[in-house]
Design an enzyme around this catalytic site. Structure first.
Site, PDB file in Angstrom:
ATOM      1  N   SER A 115      -6.853 -17.936   8.353  1.00 44.69           N
ATOM      2  CA  SER A 115      -5.844 -17.681   9.445  1.00 44.69           C
ATOM      3  C   SER A 115      -7.297 -17.325  10.126  1.00 44.69           C
ATOM      4  O   SER A 115      -8.741 -17.480   9.826  1.00 44.69           O
ATOM      5  CB  SER A 115      -5.789 -16.507   9.932  1.00 44.69           C
ATOM      6  OG  SER A 115      -6.424 -15.453   9.987  1.00 44.69           O
ATOM      7  N   LYS A 116      -7.151 -17.585  11.330  1.00 43.98           N
ATOM      8  CA  LYS A 116      -7.798 -17.829  12.735  1.00 43.98           C
ATOM      9  C   LYS A 116      -9.388 -16.624  13.158  1.00 43.98           C
ATOM     10  O   LYS A 116     -10.251 -16.676  12.543  1.00 43.98           O
ATOM     11  CB  LYS A 116      -7.820 -17.932  14.019  1.00 43.98           C
ATOM     12  CG  LYS A 116      -6.558 -19.363  14.051  1.00 43.98           C
ATOM     13  CD  LYS A 116      -7.045 -19.791  15.819  1.00 43.98           C
ATOM     14  CE  LYS A 116      -6.794 -21.148  16.339  1.00 43.98           C
ATOM     15  NZ  LYS A 116      -5.104 -20.955  15.925  1.00 43.98           N
ATOM     16  N   ARG A 117      -9.184 -15.257  11.931  1.00 46.82           N
ATOM     17  CA  ARG A 117      -9.655 -14.254  11.973  1.00 46.82           C
ATOM     18  C   ARG A 117     -10.489 -13.998  10.913  1.00 46.82           C
ATOM     19  O   ARG A 117     -12.041 -13.914  11.332  1.00 46.82           O
ATOM     20  CB  ARG A 117      -8.445 -13.197  11.574  1.00 46.82           C
ATOM     21  CG  ARG A 117      -7.612 -12.226  12.470  1.00 46.82           C
ATOM     22  CD  ARG A 117      -6.999 -11.173  11.618  1.00 46.82           C
ATOM     23  NE  ARG A 117      -6.390 -11.868  10.416  1.00 46.82           N
ATOM     24  CZ  ARG A 117      -6.799 -11.454   9.210  1.00 46.82           C
ATOM     25  NH1 ARG A 117      -7.624 -10.361   8.899  1.00 46.82           N
ATOM     26  NH2 ARG A 117      -5.875 -12.197   7.935  1.00 46.82           N
ATOM     27  N   GLY A 171     -12.335 -17.873  10.987  1.00 49.69           N
ATOM     28  CA  GLY A 171     -13.232 -18.507  11.890  1.00 49.69           C
ATOM     29  C   GLY A 171     -12.650 -19.215  12.150  1.00 49.69           C
ATOM     30  O   GLY A 171     -11.605 -19.874  12.059  1.00 49.69           O
TER      31      GLY A 171
END
Ligand code: GLU
Length: 441
Positions: A209-211, A213
């Site tokens: 996920s965006k966490r 990167g």
């Protein structure tokens, strides 16, 4: 048994960016089509009009093209097949397999499939035999009350109409498969072969996920990844050739790919490895091509009108390509070749240009280089070494201040090579300028 001609599709819903997972699904389908001489179809599943956007459609199309994946049919827009979906729903109603009901989305009546109490089973080409008790499922929405088809229904009708032979998609769709299989059965259709590919997890083991990167293709592109590198990396997320080889050209991937090589185990996304792979590709890409790829990054960094400096740029790229991991680093690595004004690293100046001795050295070197017969790395190196021995100092005592004077920094490509590329005029000028700039007043 005669194997059906391979027809596969990538069927993204255009509701956001093209993510790594989607791109990998597209790649596996494309590879399967190419390695079997089959057909690859792009189907845009845009039936959710509220969430589908033209930007997302462009992002998918641009992203696939950038990755070098071409399709033989399509794009087919699922929204354009609404009448077909409605007609198929009517058929199921007339067969007594579906019924109408009030819905919340719009004025029309929804069409609902009466899920039979039966067992469904399929042999997933990756996960093996999967059995499911359809009796546990709720009745299925086929058409919503806004007149749009539900995913599971549109997917079945379209896959059947398009003659899809194999469905390769993310493991998160395994739970949809029994719903689709009961529909195939009710319609008297033969389902395609199914291959679900494992999820992509972040380095910490949670779903990517965006966490972790960047997750969208466009972000990787703007971060300076080469498409060949990303394609190679994506291919290894869940697939392996069976040996230790990690670098595969597009052609080699087509040659080596097989569904049997897809693993059930989740794939771990490793940004470090992707960076390493990118640097391998940067190194092996021709200077011409690399310059082409780097141009947008140079422009973004403020270098305009650089077309006239093509010769210098090509030579500079050739010198620095061993040292950069991404195209984003290219402008910073070659700026001293093309900019008029050098920017100096303070620490480098303090260390190598602050003593009168080092300024004296570079001033003398400037004099020697001015008279040098031929301007090439070998002759430049001889001058440096001759000067060092004449002055009774180590070569490093000439090399370090010279590098800082001509590039502004302590590290970079081989000094003699870069001086050759920089040219005599600029080199000598910079040596003199540094003497003036950092000399005592
Ligand atoms: N539109 C679906 C998705 O993007 C397609 C799934 C499938 O391949 O059947 O997840």
């Amino acid at each position: 048994m005669v194997e059906k001609k391979v027809r596969v599709r990538f069927a993204p819903s255009p509701t956001g960016h093209l993510h790594l997972g989607g791109a990998r699904t597209a790649l596996f389908n494309w590879l399967f089509a190419r390695c079997t001489g089959g057909t690859f179809i792009l189907r845009i599943e845009d039936t959710d009009r509220a969430r589908s956007t033209p930007e997302a459609i462009s992002a998918i199309i641009d992203g696939l093209k950038w990755l070098g994946l071409d399709w033989d049919e399509g794009p087919v827009y699922q929204s354009g097949r609404r009448e077909r979906h409605a007609k198929a729903a009517e058929e199921l109603i007339s067969m007594g397999r579906a019924y109408r009901a009030e819905g919340k989305l719009g004025p029309q009546q929804a069409v609902i499939f009466r899920v039979p109490d039966e067992k469904v089973a399929f042999d997933d080409m990756v996960y093996g035999r999967i059995e499911f008790d359809a009796g546990l499922l709720d009745d299925l929405v086929l058409m919503k009350s806004d007149g749009s088809p539900a995913y599971n229904f549109a997917c079945v009708i379209d896959d059947a109409d398009m003659g899809i032979s194999h469905v390769i998609r993310g493991e998160d769709h395994i739970s949809n498969t029994p719903k689709q299989l009961v529909l195939y059965r009710a319609l008297g259709l033969e389902p395609p072969r199914l291959a679900h590919v494992p999820l992509i997890l972040g380095p910490d083991g949670s779903r990517l996920s965006k966490r972790h990167g960047a997750t969208s293709l466009s972000q990787y592109r703007s971060e300076g990844l080469l498409p060949d590198a990303l394609r190679n990396y994506l291919a290894l997320l869940g697939w392996s050739s069976g040996d230790d080889q990690e670098l595969f050209s597009k052609e080699e991937l087509v040659e080596r790919f097989s569904i049997e090589g897809i693993s059930k185990k989740s794939a771990i996304f490793d940004p470090e490895k992707l960076g390493w792979m990118n640097s391998c590709y940067i190194r092996s890409t021709s200077d011409e091509e690399l310059l082409e790829e780097a141009l947008p990054f140079l422009e973004r960094a403020g270098f305009h009108g650089i077309a006239s400096k093509k010769g210098t740029l090509l030579a500079a790229i050739g010198l620095i390509k061993e040292r950069v991991r991404s195209l984003v680093e290219v402008p910073g690595a070659i700026d001293f070749f093309i900019s008029e004004e050098l920017s100096f690293d303070g620490e480098a100046v303090r260390k190598h240009l602050s003593s009168p001795g080092s300024l004296d050295i570079i001033q003398r070197l400037a004099g020697m280089l001015q008279g040098l017969e031929s301007w090439d790395a070998g002759s430049i190196e001889s001058s440096v070494r001759t000067l060092a021995s004449e002055m009774g100092v180590k070569a490093a005592a000439v090399i370090h201040p010279t590098r800082v004077a001509v590039t502004g920094r302590k590290i970079g490509p081989g000094l003699f090579d870069l001086m050759e590329v920089l040219g005599r005029e600029k080199t000598v000028l910079r040596l003199k300028e540094a003497t003036d700039k950092f000399g005592e007043v």
